[in-house]
Write a protein that holds these residues in place. Structure first.
Motif, PDB file in Angstrom:
ATOM      1  N   GLU B  44       0.836  -1.210   0.000  1.00  0.00           N
ATOM      2  CA  GLU B  44       0.000   0.000   0.000  1.00  0.00           C
ATOM      3  C   GLU B  44       0.866   1.254   0.000  1.00  0.00           C
ATOM      4  O   GLU B  44       0.512   2.266  -0.608  1.00  0.00           O
ATOM      5  CB  GLU B  44      -0.945  -0.013   1.210  1.00  0.00           C
ATOM      6  N   VAL B  45       1.995   1.183   0.693  1.00  0.00           N
ATOM      7  CA  VAL B  45       2.879   2.350   0.708  1.00  0.00           C
ATOM      8  C   VAL B  45       3.403   2.642  -0.699  1.00  0.00           C
ATOM      9  O   VAL B  45       3.421   3.798  -1.146  1.00  0.00           O
ATOM     10  CB  VAL B  45       4.043   2.145   1.698  1.00  0.00           C
ATOM     11  N   GLU B  52      -1.648   5.855  -6.583  1.00  0.00           N
ATOM     12  CA  GLU B  52      -2.739   4.941  -6.908  1.00  0.00           C
ATOM     13  C   GLU B  52      -3.675   4.709  -5.723  1.00  0.00           C
ATOM     14  O   GLU B  52      -4.698   4.042  -5.862  1.00  0.00           O
ATOM     15  CB  GLU B  52      -2.160   3.581  -7.346  1.00  0.00           C
ATOM     16  N   LEU B  53      -3.269   5.248  -4.571  1.00  0.00           N
ATOM     17  CA  LEU B  53      -4.041   4.996  -3.361  1.00  0.00           C
ATOM     18  C   LEU B  53      -4.058   6.287  -2.544  1.00  0.00           C
ATOM     19  O   LEU B  53      -3.042   6.973  -2.435  1.00  0.00           O
ATOM     20  CB  LEU B  53      -3.363   3.875  -2.553  1.00  0.00           C
ATOM     21  N   THR B  54      -5.230   6.605  -2.004  1.00  0.00           N
ATOM     22  CA  THR B  54      -5.319   7.802  -1.172  1.00  0.00           C
ATOM     23  C   THR B  54      -5.507   7.401   0.283  1.00  0.00           C
ATOM     24  O   THR B  54      -5.784   6.242   0.597  1.00  0.00           O
ATOM     25  CB  THR B  54      -6.516   8.681  -1.585  1.00  0.00           C
ATOM     26  N   SER B  55      -5.372   8.368   1.167  1.00  0.00           N
ATOM     27  CA  SER B  55      -5.478   8.060   2.594  1.00  0.00           C
ATOM     28  C   SER B  55      -6.902   7.674   2.972  1.00  0.00           C
ATOM     29  O   SER B  55      -7.125   7.108   4.039  1.00  0.00           O
ATOM     30  CB  SER B  55      -5.009   9.260   3.424  1.00  0.00           C
ATOM     31  N   THR B  56      -7.862   7.963   2.123  1.00  0.00           N
ATOM     32  CA  THR B  56      -9.229   7.524   2.439  1.00  0.00           C
ATOM     33  C   THR B  56      -9.463   6.100   1.953  1.00  0.00           C
ATOM     34  O   THR B  56     -10.283   5.385   2.525  1.00  0.00           O
ATOM     35  CB  THR B  56     -10.279   8.460   1.801  1.00  0.00           C
ATOM     36  N   LEU B  62      -2.718   1.835   7.811  1.00  0.00           N
ATOM     37  CA  LEU B  62      -1.896   2.824   7.105  1.00  0.00           C
ATOM     38  C   LEU B  62      -2.357   4.233   7.454  1.00  0.00           C
ATOM     39  O   LEU B  62      -1.542   5.133   7.648  1.00  0.00           O
ATOM     40  CB  LEU B  62      -1.949   2.586   5.591  1.00  0.00           C
ATOM     41  N   ARG B  63      -3.673   4.387   7.575  1.00  0.00           N
ATOM     42  CA  ARG B  63      -4.177   5.704   7.989  1.00  0.00           C
ATOM     43  C   ARG B  63      -3.634   6.065   9.368  1.00  0.00           C
ATOM     44  O   ARG B  63      -3.219   7.195   9.610  1.00  0.00           O
ATOM     45  CB  ARG B  63      -5.708   5.707   8.000  1.00  0.00           C
ATOM     46  N   HIS B  64      -3.649   5.081  10.259  1.00  0.00           N
ATOM     47  CA  HIS B  64      -3.102   5.323  11.596  1.00  0.00           C
ATOM     48  C   HIS B  64      -1.626   5.732  11.522  1.00  0.00           C
ATOM     49  O   HIS B  64      -1.192   6.678  12.176  1.00  0.00           O
ATOM     50  CB  HIS B  64      -3.231   4.068  12.469  1.00  0.00           C
ATOM     51  N   VAL B  65      -0.863   5.008  10.707  1.00  0.00           N
ATOM     52  CA  VAL B  65       0.574   5.282  10.611  1.00  0.00           C
ATOM     53  C   VAL B  65       0.819   6.685  10.048  1.00  0.00           C
ATOM     54  O   VAL B  65       1.672   7.425  10.547  1.00  0.00           O
ATOM     55  CB  VAL B  65       1.264   4.205   9.742  1.00  0.00           C
ATOM     56  N   LEU B  66       0.057   7.066   9.056  1.00  0.00           N
ATOM     57  CA  LEU B  66       0.235   8.399   8.478  1.00  0.00           C
ATOM     58  C   LEU B  66      -0.054   9.487   9.511  1.00  0.00           C
ATOM     59  O   LEU B  66       0.678  10.469   9.616  1.00  0.00           O
ATOM     60  CB  LEU B  66      -0.689   8.574   7.262  1.00  0.00           C
ATOM     61  N   GLY B  67      -1.116   9.247  10.288  1.00  0.00           N
ATOM     62  CA  GLY B  67      -1.450  10.220  11.330  1.00  0.00           C
ATOM     63  C   GLY B  67      -0.374  10.297  12.401  1.00  0.00           C
ATOM     64  O   GLY B  67       0.012  11.381  12.844  1.00  0.00           O
ATOM     65  N   ALA B  68       0.135   9.120  12.801  1.00  0.00           N
ATOM     66  CA  ALA B  68       1.161   9.077  13.840  1.00  0.00           C
ATOM     67  C   ALA B  68       2.452   9.740  13.359  1.00  0.00           C
ATOM     68  O   ALA B  68       3.128  10.439  14.118  1.00  0.00           O
ATOM     69  CB  ALA B  68       1.426   7.628  14.247  1.00  0.00           C
ATOM     70  N   CYS B  69       2.789   9.523  12.093  1.00  0.00           N
ATOM     71  CA  CYS B  69       3.989  10.160  11.542  1.00  0.00           C
ATOM     72  C   CYS B  69       3.844  11.678  11.541  1.00  0.00           C
ATOM     73  O   CYS B  69       4.793  12.404  11.822  1.00  0.00           O
ATOM     74  CB  CYS B  69       4.274   9.651  10.131  1.00  0.00           C
ATOM     75  N   ALA B  70       2.640  12.135  11.236  1.00  0.00           N
ATOM     76  CA  ALA B  70       2.410  13.582  11.254  1.00  0.00           C
ATOM     77  C   ALA B  70       2.561  14.130  12.670  1.00  0.00           C
ATOM     78  O   ALA B  70       3.157  15.187  12.891  1.00  0.00           O
ATOM     79  CB  ALA B  70       1.023  13.894  10.698  1.00  0.00           C
TER      80      ALA B  70
END
Lengths: 166, 238
Positions: B44-45, B52-56, B62-70
């Motif tokens: 997915e990354v 080809e893939l959005t956060s929605t 993966l959504r959790h990881v993106l939020g945590a990285c932010a």
């Protein structure tokens, strides 16, 4: 009239210098600037400007006093508090005591608590420094290291431990 | 991820049950690898990188990881950057998080006393003291410190395995001042991210580690020129 030690505002090294003066030789004179605002030291144009550049404090210890002309140093006796000086870790305020026209003590105060407390003593000294040692790791359960590849793992102490654990 | 994982379970249970627990952990880590690998074209990354893939549309993990990285980007003043150079690479977060999640799964499955080590990120859990060595940064067969930890995480970030893979975002160059940073504290995900961030900070990293101690994260660091630093509260084994 307010005076403050312009020299200490520049860097943490400057603060350390002032402490050194105070502890080692209480009557030694440190250069002072007239009414030096923290952000703009020695710009007041009054009668006793700093005779040392504010950004080179570390070498000043034991030097001649601020001008003032002749014996006694020409400073007004009393206790003087500088304006607070802001920098990365908070605010520092320096107080000097002048006796017989000479700076007899300098002290710095900090807000305590939170991040600002970390500046006293200078931050890096809060960590203990020691010689790096290399010990046998045969009595540990696991090894933490930047072991990122299987090849590195194969060679590592962790692999030996796992093998020993069966 | 190409990372070796060690698992030790301290539970008085039948061997088949323990094997099933380990299989569950391994299954979880493989699932993470399939989703987050930056080496696999179909992860997915990788798909998100190609647009080809959005956060929605992605998996909640993966959504959790993106939020945590932010969050970490903010908490570390930009030094922890999953988008360095404009390319998504959350690996610095994912490994610690994956192990922390695996550890939570074991607790949920009734095995609270265990350790999991994945590439040096260690979750040492339960009501016993675990002795954890900190790898010597120049000698993989030796340890520089031995820690005694109870229900804690230990994470190490270093430049010695993959060279200058941690970039100081302020200079754009590989971080070189610190060769190894180990952080121990309650949360593995944070300990791992803090160790990486401190490494990226070069000289400022030591000051940063000192501040972390007030949050319950003790640390040990070795500079490239061989000096060793520890926070006063580091749980060194006796």
């Amino acid at each position: 009239m307010r005076r403050s030690t312009a020299a200490v505002f520049g860097t943490l090294a400057g603060v350390g210098m002032i402490f050194g003066v105070r502890m080692a030789a209480p009557t030694q004179i440190v250069p002072v600037a007239e009414d030096a605002a923290a952000e703009a030291p020695a710009d007041s144009g009054q009668d006793a400007p700093a005779d040392e550049p504010a950004d080179a404090p570390a070498d000043d210890e034991g030097d001649a006093p601020a001008d003032g002309g002749g014996a006694g140093g020409g400073l007004t006796d009393g206790e003087f508090r500088g304006t607070g000086s802001k920098y990365a870790y908070g605010t520092i305020q320096v107080t000097i005591t002048v006796e017989d026209g000479k700076v007899s003590a300098a002290d710095a105060t900090y807000p305590t608590g939170g991040e600002s407390a970390t500046i006293n003593p200078p931050a890096i000294e809060k960590l203990n420094e020691s010689a790096l040692t290399a010990e046998n790791g045969d009595d540990v359960d696991a090894v933490s290291g930047a072991t990122l590849t299987t090849e590195a793992y194969r060679k590592s102490l962790q692999a030996a431990l796992d093998k020993a654990a069966g | 991820m190409g990372t070796a994982v060690s698992i030790e379970l301290a539970a008085d249970r039948a061997a088949p049950e323990l094997r099933a627990l380990i299989a569950d952990v391994c299954g979880w880590l493989h699932e993470v690898d399939a989703r987050f690998s930056t080496y696999k074209e179909d992860s997915e990354v990788s798909r998100m990188r190609r647009g080809e893939l959005t956060s929605t549309g992605c998996h909640p993990d993966l959504r959790h990881v993106l939020g945590a990285c932010a969050d970490l980007w903010r908490a570390t003043d930009g030094y922890f950057d999953a988008y360095y150079g404009g390319v998504l690479d959350p690996s610095g977060y994912v490994k610690g998080w994956a192990v922390a999640e695996a550890s939570r799964r074991l607790v949920d499955a009734g095995c609270p006393t265990h350790f999991i080590s994945a590439g040096g990120d260690i979750a040492a859990r339960g009501d016993r003291v675990w002795r954890v060595g900190v790898r010597h940064p120049w000698d993989e067969t030796k340890v520089a410190w031995k820690l005694a930890v109870r229900d804690a995480a230990v994470a190490t970030s270093g430049t010695y395995e993959r060279g200058g893979h941690v970039i100081n975002p302020r200079t754009g160059k590989p971080a070189r001042f610190l060769r190894s940073v180990t952080v121990t504290g309650p949360d593995l995900t944070l300990a791992d991210a803090y160790a990486t961030a401190a490494l990226a900070m070069d000289r400022e990293g030591l000051r940063y580690l000192e501040k972390l101690a007030t949050d319950g994260y003790e640390s040990a660091a070795v500079t490239e020129d061989g000096r060793a630093f520890t926070t006063p509260g580091l749980p060194v084994a006796t």
